[in-house]
Design a protein around this motif. Structure first.
Motif, PDB file in Angstrom:
ATOM      1  N   UNK A   1       0.852  -1.208   0.010  1.00  0.00           N
ATOM      2  CA  UNK A   1       0.046   0.064  -0.042  1.00  0.00           C
ATOM      3  C   UNK A   1       0.965   1.306  -0.063  1.00  0.00           C
ATOM      4  N   UNK A   2       0.460   2.337  -0.577  1.00  0.00           N
ATOM      5  CA  UNK A   2       1.105   3.615  -0.615  1.00  0.00           C
ATOM      6  C   UNK A   2       0.897   4.266   0.649  1.00  0.00           C
ATOM      7  N   UNK A   3       2.005   4.561   1.348  1.00  0.00           N
ATOM      8  CA  UNK A   3       1.848   5.349   2.722  1.00  0.00           C
ATOM      9  C   UNK A   3       1.308   6.747   2.402  1.00  0.00           C
ATOM     10  N   UNK A   4       0.358   7.148   3.364  1.00  0.00           N
ATOM     11  CA  UNK A   4      -0.369   8.523   3.259  1.00  0.00           C
ATOM     12  C   UNK A   4       1.064   9.545   3.146  1.00  0.00           C
ATOM     13  N   UNK A   5       0.673  10.816   2.837  1.00  0.00           N
ATOM     14  CA  UNK A   5       1.454  11.831   2.789  1.00  0.00           C
ATOM     15  C   UNK A   5       1.718  11.950   4.238  1.00  0.00           C
ATOM     16  N   UNK A   6       3.118  12.713   4.413  1.00  0.00           N
ATOM     17  CA  UNK A   6       3.434  12.758   5.664  1.00  0.00           C
ATOM     18  C   UNK A   6       4.135  11.818   6.464  1.00  0.00           C
ATOM     19  N   UNK A   7       3.714  10.457   6.183  1.00  0.00           N
ATOM     20  CA  UNK A   7       4.385   9.133   6.835  1.00  0.00           C
ATOM     21  C   UNK A   7       4.728   8.357   5.509  1.00  0.00           C
ATOM     22  N   UNK A   8       5.199   8.932   4.302  1.00  0.00           N
ATOM     23  CA  UNK A   8       5.844   8.158   3.162  1.00  0.00           C
ATOM     24  C   UNK A   8       7.281   8.604   3.392  1.00  0.00           C
TER      25      UNK A   8
END
Length: 180
Positions: free
Chosen positions: A95-102
């Motif tokens: 899964x692509x990590x959400x922005x800010x935790x990517x």
């Protein structure tokens, strides 16, 4: 969902974190900073991702409560949302990590001891915050998962545990590759 049950969930989560730290403390920083051949995250980047996810979650809850909102009582929908997260985390799909935790939020390199201290500090802040919330907040849909939606604070902590377990597989894979 009570305050006591939520704090008990946090106790279990802290035990799991302690076990993870015990497992990783025998590796040197070079191995923990090893970039896997697939270009994925290093072990320490995974830890930073998990710290950031927990920090952002607590930040969301703090902000949400700062304006004293009317919150829905949690029920079957919140339980379903957590089930969905658990289901997807058990799948082998990335899964692509959400922005800010990517990846853009992760350090290129770090050291285990300062990473451990950062996470322990975050957990202490979480425990302090939860300990001082009134009982009536614990059965409400207060936390909002970035993909699944609204959940209780206890369900947020269960998500944290699922999140760590999911990334544990990644950590084990990277450590195994780094040993070769």
């Amino acid at each position: 969902m009570t305050k006591a049950a939520t704090l008990h969930q946090l106790d279990r989560l802290d035990q799991e974190l302690s076990a993870l730290f015990s497992e990783l403390e025998c590796y040197d920083d070079t191995r923990l900073n090893h970039r896997p051949s697939d270009g994925g995250w290093t072990v320490l980047q995974v830890l930073h991702h998990l710290i950031l996810a927990e920090t952002a979650s607590l930040g969301y809850v703090r902000k949400k409560l700062s304006f004293n909102p009317i919150l829905d009582k949690a029920g079957a929908k919140a339980a379903w949302r957590l089930f969905v997260v658990d289901f997807y985390f058990r799948m082998p799909t990335k899964f692509k990590a959400p922005k800010g935790v990517d990846r853009s939020a992760l350090p290129d390199e770090s050291d285990f001891e300062s990473t451990r201290k950062q996470w322990e500090t975050q957990r202490k802040a979480l425990r302090h915050y939860l300990s001082h919330l009134p009982e009536e907040r614990f059965d409400r849909e207060l936390y909002k998962h970035p993909f699944a939606g609204k959940m209780t604070l206890r369900q947020m902590l269960k998500f944290f545990g699922m999140h760590i377990k999911r990334h544990q597989k990644q950590i084990n894979r990277v450590l195994k590759e780094a040993a070769v």
